[in-house]
Design a protein around this motif. Structure first.
Motif, short mmCIF file in Angstrom:
data_model
loop_
_atom_site.label_atom_id
_atom_site.label_comp_id
_atom_site.label_asym_id
_atom_site.label_seq_id
_atom_site.Cartn_x
_atom_site.Cartn_y
_atom_site.Cartn_z
N ALA A 209 2.93 7.48 -17.26
CA ALA A 209 2.88 7.77 -15.94
C ALA A 209 2.40 7.03 -15.09
CB ALA A 209 2.10 8.83 -15.39
N ILE A 210 1.54 6.36 -15.68
CA ILE A 210 0.63 5.00 -15.01
C ILE A 210 1.17 3.79 -15.19
CG2 ILE A 210 -1.29 3.97 -15.73
CD1 ILE A 210 -2.90 6.11 -16.00
N VAL A 211 2.18 3.56 -16.28
CA VAL A 211 2.44 2.55 -16.55
C VAL A 211 4.40 2.59 -16.27
CG1 VAL A 211 4.30 0.99 -18.70
CG2 VAL A 211 1.31 2.22 -18.93
N THR A 212 4.56 3.72 -15.58
CA THR A 212 5.72 4.13 -14.82
C THR A 212 5.77 3.33 -13.63
OG1 THR A 212 6.61 5.61 -16.40
CG2 THR A 212 7.91 5.01 -14.62
N MET A 213 4.85 4.21 -12.61
CA MET A 213 4.64 4.01 -11.38
C MET A 213 3.77 2.92 -10.76
SD MET A 213 2.15 7.13 -9.30
CE MET A 213 2.88 8.18 -9.48
N THR A 214 2.92 1.91 -11.98
CA THR A 214 2.90 0.96 -11.94
C THR A 214 3.79 -0.10 -11.50
OG1 THR A 214 1.84 0.26 -13.86
CG2 THR A 214 0.20 1.10 -11.80
N THR A 215 5.19 0.04 -12.80
CA THR A 215 6.21 -0.47 -12.30
C THR A 215 6.21 -1.71 -13.59
OG1 THR A 215 5.64 -2.09 -11.16
CG2 THR A 215 6.57 -0.40 -9.61
N VAL A 216 5.07 -1.38 -14.04
CA VAL A 216 4.88 -2.65 -14.88
C VAL A 216 6.26 -2.85 -16.39
CG1 VAL A 216 3.64 -3.21 -17.36
CG2 VAL A 216 2.47 -2.69 -15.43
N GLY A 217 6.00 -0.49 -17.63
CA GLY A 217 7.14 -0.29 -17.88
C GLY A 217 7.09 -1.57 -19.36
N THR A 241 6.87 2.53 -3.59
CA THR A 241 6.47 3.21 -2.22
C THR A 241 4.95 2.68 -1.42
OG1 THR A 241 8.35 4.85 -2.21
CG2 THR A 241 6.89 5.19 -1.12
N ILE A 242 4.37 3.73 -2.95
CA ILE A 242 3.36 3.88 -2.46
C ILE A 242 2.10 2.08 -3.04
CG2 ILE A 242 3.22 6.12 -3.21
CD1 ILE A 242 2.11 5.62 -5.93
N ILE A 243 2.74 1.80 -4.02
CA ILE A 243 1.93 0.52 -4.58
C ILE A 243 1.37 -0.46 -3.23
CG2 ILE A 243 3.60 -1.33 -4.96
CD1 ILE A 243 3.11 -1.87 -7.79
N ALA A 244 2.21 0.29 -1.95
CA ALA A 244 2.17 -1.20 -0.82
C ALA A 244 1.09 -1.31 0.14
CB ALA A 244 2.74 -1.74 -0.04
N VAL A 245 0.26 0.15 -0.55
CA VAL A 245 -0.45 1.35 0.38
C VAL A 245 -1.62 0.63 0.38
CG1 VAL A 245 -1.77 3.28 1.11
CG2 VAL A 245 0.96 3.36 0.04
N PRO A 246 -2.70 0.76 -0.89
CA PRO A 246 -4.10 -0.49 -0.70
C PRO A 246 -3.67 -1.56 0.37
CG PRO A 246 -3.31 -0.38 -2.82
CD PRO A 246 -1.99 0.75 -1.83
N THR A 247 -2.39 -2.89 -0.11
CA THR A 247 -2.03 -3.94 0.47
C THR A 247 -2.11 -3.53 2.22
OG1 THR A 247 -1.61 -4.85 -1.31
CG2 THR A 247 -1.06 -6.00 0.39
N GLY A 248 -1.50 -2.46 2.68
CA GLY A 248 -1.80 -2.57 3.58
C GLY A 248 -3.24 -1.70 4.57
N ILE A 249 -3.59 -1.45 3.85
CA ILE A 249 -4.55 -1.38 3.99
C ILE A 249 -5.72 -1.82 4.21
CG2 ILE A 249 -7.23 0.51 4.27
CD1 ILE A 249 -5.55 2.75 2.32
N VAL A 250 -5.63 -2.88 3.00
CA VAL A 250 -6.83 -4.57 3.48
C VAL A 250 -6.28 -5.09 4.06
CG1 VAL A 250 -7.87 -6.24 2.28
CG2 VAL A 250 -7.28 -3.38 1.14
#
Length: 292
Positions: A209-217, A241-250
């Motif tokens: 799930a971690i590998v897939t969600m981070t789009t590493v694959g 969708t969620i990978i850009a959230v921390p970037t947006g916060i910072v």
């Protein structure tokens, strides 16, 4: 004979004591080693940077088997030469520093020490010698040599933004952790019943799930059931969708901090761009927040 030996020891002690308290020598060495405004100081820093780059390259080349087999002895000799030089340089810095303890426990002091230890630790732990690449941190001095410290202000802004965003990022990270744990458990329920499946336990499923969600694959674990593949597709889309959230916060915090600094205007010269907690103008030296 005993009296002669005592006189020799006393003479040696006097010379050592005179060397340790030689203020003139310490001042000369301090200007060369710690200052980069003088020609000798700048030459020493450039020479030091060249030595650091060369020593790191030696460590990297030593890890290449085809190269190290032919030049193993030469690389090892160079490694010992570099380590001896950096050890001597570290001791000289302590010797000529006005406040040795302050230097030893400073950022550069710790980095300088760590740059010499790995080879000595390699006597006990063989692989520890490759930690010599920590010498790359000493290249930070290049900012001091070429007067690039103004560029570090942007780096400081990023660090401040990360610190102010840390709570939001932690909440986001905790949410993602719960999400991948839940998805991994669901995938274990769906794919765990298949013969010869890699989804044979929940930790493996969480890893997937971690590998897939981070789009590493990596592709080492793949679902085979239609439902499992559908969930995989959903997880991939969620990851984008969620990978850009921390970037947006910072980014939002950085913009906010930048505006704060830009809005801090000097009442004397009317210039902006000061630090958030600055008390005096960095351009004219006037007191901020009101006319003196």
């Amino acid at each position: 004979m005993k009296q002669q030996n005592n006189s020799i020891l006393q003479a040696v002690r006097n010379k050592v004591n005179a060397f340790l308290h030689n203020k003139e020598l310490k001042e000369k060495l301090y200007v060369i080693i710690f200052e980069s405004d003088t020609p000798k100081g700048k030459l020493f820093d450039v020479f030091l940077i060249g030595f650091i780059i060369a020593s790191v390259l030696v460590v990297i080349l030593e890890s290449v088997v085809t190269f190290s087999d032919h030049f193993r002895l030469a690389l090892q000799v160079l490694e010992y030469v570099f380590t001896a030089f950096f050890t001597f340089e570290y001791l000289v810095r302590i010797y000529c520093s006005p406040k040795p303890k302050k230097y030893i426990f400073s950022f550069f002091g710790i980095v300088d020490l760590l740059a010499t230890l790995p080879l000595y630790l390699g006597v006990i732990f063989t692989s520890a010698r490759y930690l010599l690449v920590i010498r790359t941190f000493r290249l930070i001095r290049i900012f001091r040599v070429f007067k690039l410290f103004n560029f570090l202000e942007e780096g400081n802004l990023l660090l401040v933004s990360l610190r102010l965003s840390s709570r939001k990022i932690f909440v986001f990270f905790f949410f993602v952790l719960i999400l991948v744990t839940s998805i991994g458990t669901i995938m274990y329920m769906i794919e765990g019943t298949q013969p010869d499946t890699a989804f044979n336990n929940i930790p493996n499923c969480i890893y997937w799930a971690i590998v897939t969600m981070t789009t590493v694959g990596y592709g080492d674990i793949t679902p085979v059931t239609p439902v499992g593949r559908f969930i995989s597709a959903c997880v991939m889309l969620i990851g984008y969708t969620i990978i850009a959230v921390p970037t947006g916060i910072v980014s939002a915090t950085m913009i906010k901090e930048h505006r704060k600094r830009s809005e801090l205007r000097c009442p004397h010269c009317l210039r902006t761009g000061h630090e958030e907690e600055a008390a005096y103008c960095k351009y004219c030296g006037g007191k901020l927040g009101g006319m003196s």
